[in-house]
Design a protein around this motif. Structure first.
Motif, mmCIF file in Angstrom:
data_model
loop_
_atom_site.group_PDB
_atom_site.id
_atom_site.type_symbol
_atom_site.label_atom_id
_atom_site.label_comp_id
_atom_site.label_asym_id
_atom_site.label_seq_id
_atom_site.Cartn_x
_atom_site.Cartn_y
_atom_site.Cartn_z
ATOM 1 N N VAL A 1 36.583 46.954 44.707
ATOM 2 C CA VAL A 1 37.725 48.381 45.187
ATOM 3 C C VAL A 1 37.474 48.679 43.355
ATOM 4 O O VAL A 1 38.043 48.494 42.407
ATOM 5 C CB VAL A 1 39.261 47.870 45.659
ATOM 6 C CG1 VAL A 1 39.876 49.337 45.568
ATOM 7 C CG2 VAL A 1 39.081 46.716 47.504
ATOM 8 N N GLN B 1 43.207 49.923 43.061
ATOM 9 C CA GLN B 1 43.433 48.695 43.299
ATOM 10 C C GLN B 1 44.780 48.495 42.878
ATOM 11 O O GLN B 1 45.422 49.083 42.788
ATOM 12 C CB GLN B 1 43.345 47.405 42.106
ATOM 13 C CG GLN B 1 41.796 47.214 42.418
ATOM 14 C CD GLN B 1 40.780 46.660 41.180
ATOM 15 O OE1 GLN B 1 42.183 45.443 40.311
ATOM 16 N NE2 GLN B 1 39.765 46.801 41.355
ATOM 17 N N ALA C 1 42.943 38.831 43.218
ATOM 18 C CA ALA C 1 42.084 38.133 44.592
ATOM 19 C C ALA C 1 42.423 37.592 45.699
ATOM 20 O O ALA C 1 42.614 37.918 46.508
ATOM 21 C CB ALA C 1 40.566 37.932 44.316
ATOM 22 N N LEU D 1 33.857 41.914 48.442
ATOM 23 C CA LEU D 1 33.980 42.732 47.853
ATOM 24 C C LEU D 1 34.792 43.153 46.837
ATOM 25 O O LEU D 1 34.890 42.890 45.795
ATOM 26 C CB LEU D 1 36.138 42.022 48.331
ATOM 27 C CG LEU D 1 37.093 42.688 48.549
ATOM 28 C CD1 LEU D 1 36.960 43.807 49.874
ATOM 29 C CD2 LEU D 1 38.436 41.704 49.017
ATOM 30 N N GLY E 1 41.840 46.677 50.255
ATOM 31 C CA GLY E 1 41.536 45.105 49.995
ATOM 32 C C GLY E 1 41.592 44.590 51.308
ATOM 33 O O GLY E 1 40.507 43.993 52.160
#
Length: 183
Positions: free
Chosen positions: A93, A98, A130, A91, A103
């Protein structure tokens, strides 16, 4: 009946990646993972050493989705493949994008593209942004594991009790043009 994830935010469009998108996806991946390499003191982490050929291999064996902004610019990507459920990986970005839902949109779209009873992934323990996204999406931390002197991984999973059997690919689970997920 399986509850589907909420729809993608309107400012972000998620779709299958094509081969022509892979150079930009790799560029974003390297930019997104560079701060992680700095934190762990290792510029040789796998997301930074991957080549375009490596990404092509992922493309051939995984479902690869991209997120694009209103202007069509690729802002991020995610990969998933069937592996005792669905293993979610890379994953990424663009750092400039961000915090704007890319995401989250990618994760929701991947879950729709690859329905399963279990999704799992890992990130660096201490990667709070995250980890917050995964927790917000219903993932649970199920273990942490040392992977080196300055590196510890946090493993997350999302269980969907009424999802399809993880050993049998769901009909239509292959996202056209984005590689073949493994059964």
């Amino acid at each position: 009946m399986t509850a589907s994830p909420p729809p993608v935010p309107p400012a972000v469009r998620v779709s299958p990646a094509g081969r022509g998108d892979l150079p930009r996806i790799l560029e974003i991946q390297k930019a997104a993972f560079r701060p992680e390499a700095t934190v762990v003191g290792d510029p040789g982490i796998e997301p930074l050493t991957q080549t375009l050929d490596d990404v092509l291999k992922d493309f051939g064996s995984s479902t690869v989705l991209k997120a694009a902004g209103p202007d069509g610019e690729i802002l991020g990507s995610v990969r998933g493949r069937r592996e005792a459920g669905v293993f979610v990986f890379k994953l990424s970005v663009d750092p400039a994008a961000q915090g704007r839902g890319c995401g989250t949109a990618l994760m929701r779209a991947l879950e729709r593209a690859l329905p399963a009873r279990r999704y799992w992934l890992f990130t660096r323990s201490g990667n709070l942004p995250a980890m917050a996204v995964y927790l917000k999406l219903g993932y649970s931390l199920y273990k942490e594991e040392d992977a080196g002197l300055r590196l510890r991984f946090a493993y997350f999973e999302k269980l969907v009790p009424d999802g399809p059997d993880p050993e049998i690919p769901a009909p239509g689970s292959h996202v056209q043009g984005s590689g073949n997920p493994r059964p």
